[in-house]
Write a protein that holds these residues in place. Sequence first.
Motif, PDB file in Angstrom:
ATOM      1  N   VAL A 269      36.685  37.356  38.849  1.00 27.55           N
ATOM      2  CA  VAL A 269      37.360  38.655  38.919  1.00 27.55           C
ATOM      3  C   VAL A 269      36.445  39.692  39.584  1.00 27.55           C
ATOM      4  CG1 VAL A 269      38.159  40.579  37.497  1.00 27.55           C
ATOM      5  CG2 VAL A 269      38.963  38.275  37.019  1.00 27.55           C
ATOM      6  N   VAL A 270      35.168  39.633  39.277  1.00 22.52           N
ATOM      7  CA  VAL A 270      34.204  40.543  39.917  1.00 22.52           C
ATOM      8  C   VAL A 270      34.207  40.331  41.430  1.00 22.52           C
ATOM      9  CG1 VAL A 270      31.757  41.139  40.145  1.00 22.52           C
ATOM     10  CG2 VAL A 270      32.743  40.737  37.880  1.00 22.52           C
ATOM     11  N   ASP A 271      34.225  39.075  41.856  1.00 21.28           N
ATOM     12  CA  ASP A 271      34.260  38.773  43.291  1.00 21.28           C
ATOM     13  C   ASP A 271      35.529  39.325  43.932  1.00 21.28           C
ATOM     14  OD1 ASP A 271      31.847  37.467  43.178  1.00 21.28           O
ATOM     15  OD2 ASP A 271      32.725  35.460  42.991  1.00 21.28           O
ATOM     16  N   ALA A 272      36.661  39.168  43.235  1.00 24.10           N
ATOM     17  CA  ALA A 272      37.929  39.667  43.775  1.00 24.10           C
ATOM     18  C   ALA A 272      37.918  41.183  43.881  1.00 24.10           C
ATOM     19  CB  ALA A 272      39.091  39.201  42.895  1.00 24.10           C
ATOM     20  N   ALA A 273      37.358  41.853  42.887  1.00 23.83           N
ATOM     21  CA  ALA A 273      37.266  43.318  42.933  1.00 23.83           C
ATOM     22  C   ALA A 273      36.401  43.752  44.110  1.00 23.83           C
ATOM     23  CB  ALA A 273      36.699  43.854  41.625  1.00 23.83           C
ATOM     24  N   ARG A 274      35.351  43.017  44.385  1.00 27.85           N
ATOM     25  CA  ARG A 274      34.491  43.324  45.520  1.00 27.85           C
ATOM     26  C   ARG A 274      35.254  43.144  46.838  1.00 27.85           C
ATOM     27  NH1 ARG A 274      30.923  39.769  44.616  1.00 27.85           N
ATOM     28  NH2 ARG A 274      29.731  41.033  43.133  1.00 27.85           N
TER      29      ARG A 274
ATOM     30  N   ASP B 130      25.408  47.717  32.337  1.00 27.78           N
ATOM     31  CA  ASP B 130      24.349  46.852  31.832  1.00 27.78           C
ATOM     32  C   ASP B 130      24.866  45.452  31.513  1.00 27.78           C
ATOM     33  OD1 ASP B 130      22.644  48.983  31.997  1.00 27.78           O
ATOM     34  OD2 ASP B 130      23.009  49.633  29.943  1.00 27.78           O
ATOM     35  N   GLY B 131      26.173  45.323  31.344  1.00 28.56           N
ATOM     36  CA  GLY B 131      26.754  44.049  30.982  1.00 28.56           C
ATOM     37  C   GLY B 131      27.038  43.186  32.196  1.00 28.56           C
ATOM     38  N   PRO B 132      28.007  42.276  32.071  1.00 27.72           N
ATOM     39  CA  PRO B 132      28.276  41.321  33.154  1.00 27.72           C
ATOM     40  C   PRO B 132      29.063  41.885  34.322  1.00 27.72           C
ATOM     41  CG  PRO B 132      29.775  40.961  31.327  1.00 27.72           C
ATOM     42  CD  PRO B 132      28.806  42.021  30.869  1.00 27.72           C
ATOM     43  N   GLY B 133      29.554  43.106  34.201  1.00 31.97           N
ATOM     44  CA  GLY B 133      30.315  43.693  35.295  1.00 31.97           C
ATOM     45  C   GLY B 133      31.807  43.518  35.160  1.00 31.97           C
TER      46      GLY B 133
ATOM     47  N   VAL C 150      38.509  43.403  47.296  1.00 31.84           N
ATOM     48  CA  VAL C 150      39.482  44.490  47.431  1.00 31.84           C
ATOM     49  C   VAL C 150      38.774  45.781  47.850  1.00 31.84           C
ATOM     50  CG1 VAL C 150      41.140  45.941  46.192  1.00 31.84           C
ATOM     51  CG2 VAL C 150      41.111  43.460  45.810  1.00 31.84           C
ATOM     52  N   ALA C 151      37.638  46.055  47.237  1.00 34.18           N
ATOM     53  CA  ALA C 151      36.890  47.262  47.584  1.00 34.18           C
ATOM     54  C   ALA C 151      36.493  47.256  49.051  1.00 34.18           C
ATOM     55  CB  ALA C 151      35.643  47.380  46.697  1.00 34.18           C
ATOM     56  N   GLU C 152      36.063  46.118  49.557  1.00 30.61           N
ATOM     57  CA  GLU C 152      35.688  46.026  50.963  1.00 30.61           C
ATOM     58  C   GLU C 152      36.887  46.244  51.876  1.00 30.61           C
ATOM     59  OE1 GLU C 152      33.863  42.227  51.274  1.00 30.61           O
ATOM     60  OE2 GLU C 152      31.961  42.872  50.359  1.00 30.61           O
ATOM     61  N   ALA C 153      38.042  45.761  51.454  1.00 34.54           N
ATOM     62  CA  ALA C 153      39.258  45.945  52.251  1.00 34.54           C
ATOM     63  C   ALA C 153      39.708  47.390  52.287  1.00 34.54           C
ATOM     64  CB  ALA C 153      40.389  45.061  51.690  1.00 34.54           C
ATOM     65  N   LEU C 154      39.332  48.169  51.272  1.00 38.45           N
ATOM     66  CA  LEU C 154      39.765  49.557  51.186  1.00 38.45           C
ATOM     67  C   LEU C 154      38.767  50.537  51.810  1.00 38.45           C
ATOM     68  CD1 LEU C 154      41.163  49.609  47.531  1.00 38.45           C
ATOM     69  CD2 LEU C 154      42.462  49.604  49.664  1.00 38.45           C
ATOM     70  N   ARG C 155      37.604  50.075  52.156  1.00 35.94           N
ATOM     71  CA  ARG C 155      36.594  50.985  52.725  1.00 35.94           C
ATOM     72  C   ARG C 155      36.892  51.296  54.169  1.00 35.94           C
ATOM     73  NH1 ARG C 155      32.329  47.564  49.943  1.00 35.94           N
ATOM     74  NH2 ARG C 155      32.101  48.531  47.891  1.00 35.94           N
TER      75      ARG C 155
ATOM     76  N   GLY D 195      49.022  37.248  22.125  1.00 35.05           N
ATOM     77  CA  GLY D 195      48.727  35.943  22.687  1.00 35.05           C
ATOM     78  C   GLY D 195      48.185  35.963  24.095  1.00 35.05           C
ATOM     79  N   ALA D 196      48.096  37.137  24.698  1.00 29.55           N
ATOM     80  CA  ALA D 196      47.619  37.236  26.083  1.00 29.55           C
ATOM     81  C   ALA D 196      46.192  37.769  26.118  1.00 29.55           C
ATOM     82  CB  ALA D 196      48.528  38.135  26.901  1.00 29.55           C
ATOM     83  N   SER D 197      45.401  37.201  27.015  1.00 31.49           N
ATOM     84  CA  SER D 197      44.038  37.662  27.229  1.00 31.49           C
ATOM     85  C   SER D 197      43.905  38.203  28.648  1.00 31.49           C
ATOM     86  CB  SER D 197      43.035  36.515  27.028  1.00 31.49           C
ATOM     87  OG  SER D 197      43.001  36.108  25.682  1.00 31.49           O
ATOM     88  N   GLY D 198      42.972  39.116  28.816  1.00 27.29           N
ATOM     89  CA  GLY D 198      42.784  39.720  30.129  1.00 27.29           C
ATOM     90  C   GLY D 198      41.335  39.815  30.507  1.00 27.29           C
ATOM     91  N   ALA D 199      41.080  39.824  31.799  1.00 27.41           N
ATOM     92  CA  ALA D 199      39.754  40.053  32.356  1.00 27.41           C
ATOM     93  C   ALA D 199      39.917  40.976  33.548  1.00 27.41           C
ATOM     94  CB  ALA D 199      39.105  38.740  32.791  1.00 27.41           C
ATOM     95  N   ALA D 200      39.035  41.950  33.674  1.00 25.13           N
ATOM     96  CA  ALA D 200      39.144  42.899  34.780  1.00 25.13           C
ATOM     97  C   ALA D 200      37.764  43.413  35.163  1.00 25.13           C
ATOM     98  CB  ALA D 200      40.054  44.063  34.415  1.00 25.13           C
ATOM     99  N   ALA D 201      37.617  43.757  36.437  1.00 30.83           N
ATOM    100  CA  ALA D 201      36.384  44.341  36.955  1.00 30.83           C
ATOM    101  C   ALA D 201      36.740  45.584  37.751  1.00 30.83           C
ATOM    102  CB  ALA D 201      35.650  43.342  37.839  1.00 30.83           C
ATOM    103  N   PRO D 202      35.926  46.622  37.691  1.00 31.87           N
ATOM    104  CA  PRO D 202      36.250  47.876  38.376  1.00 31.87           C
ATOM    105  C   PRO D 202      36.055  47.792  39.878  1.00 31.87           C
ATOM    106  CG  PRO D 202      34.081  48.028  37.394  1.00 31.87           C
ATOM    107  CD  PRO D 202      34.656  46.701  36.939  1.00 31.87           C
ATOM    108  N   LEU D 203      36.813  48.608  40.595  1.00 33.89           N
ATOM    109  CA  LEU D 203      36.582  48.808  42.017  1.00 33.89           C
ATOM    110  C   LEU D 203      35.392  49.751  42.156  1.00 33.89           C
ATOM    111  CD1 LEU D 203      40.194  49.368  43.375  1.00 33.89           C
ATOM    112  CD2 LEU D 203      38.810  47.312  43.608  1.00 33.89           C
ATOM    113  N   LEU D 204      34.423  49.367  42.931  1.00 33.63           N
ATOM    114  CA  LEU D 204      33.222  50.172  43.086  1.00 33.63           C
ATOM    115  C   LEU D 204      33.016  50.556  44.550  1.00 33.63           C
ATOM    116  CD1 LEU D 204      30.811  48.114  40.782  1.00 33.63           C
ATOM    117  CD2 LEU D 204      32.120  50.171  40.186  1.00 33.63           C
TER     118      LEU D 204
END
Length: 213
Positions: free
Chosen positions: A201-206, A152-155, A208-213, A166-175
Amino acid sequence: MTAETSQTLDRGLRVLKLLADTDHGLTVTELSNKLGVNRTVVYRLLATLEQHALVRRDLGGRARVGLGVLRLGRQVHPLVREAALPALRSLAEDIGATAHLTLVDGADALAVAVVEPTWTDYHVAYRAGFRHPLDRGAAGRAILAARHQAADGPGYTLTHGELEAGASGAAAPLLGVTGVEGSVGVVMLADAVPERVGPRVVDAAREVAEALR
């Protein structure tokens, strides 16, 4: 089926996929019904797969995936890493932060591919093979969010200071990648993740997912 394919091999692979999708195993009758073939064919398929330790049967006769698949699985990470590298390089250079592909390994999140940016004065050192609990860090939390269908959130998932001060992270799941549970993300030395990073990051996860299909 075409003339160039093997019906028996196709059925054997379908058996493995069916067993991989269940936690409690399947009986010969259940497999027969799902495959649309008679029980004799299923017995032969299971016997062959058992010889290679790809299937095991418990005392109740239910078939399950065997430990032999682990030997095959060890070869998966290099293939996944190779497929993901172009998208990770683009992400790291674009954001100026260390990009990573993380996969589930038991109860842990395991970084299997890492790309550091080439143009920054400093960045977070993050190495392939680094592991941490799934419930800590953006990479693991993104995987858990997808697992619980929290879409429901931003993905994407943002965290700060959970794995390194001191480190921040952002990640999106492989779908949409069968048999692969993971995420793509970045880690940076910042108090907060810039607004554009999450969607990138969402675009990058997409990708990678396309490359793995």
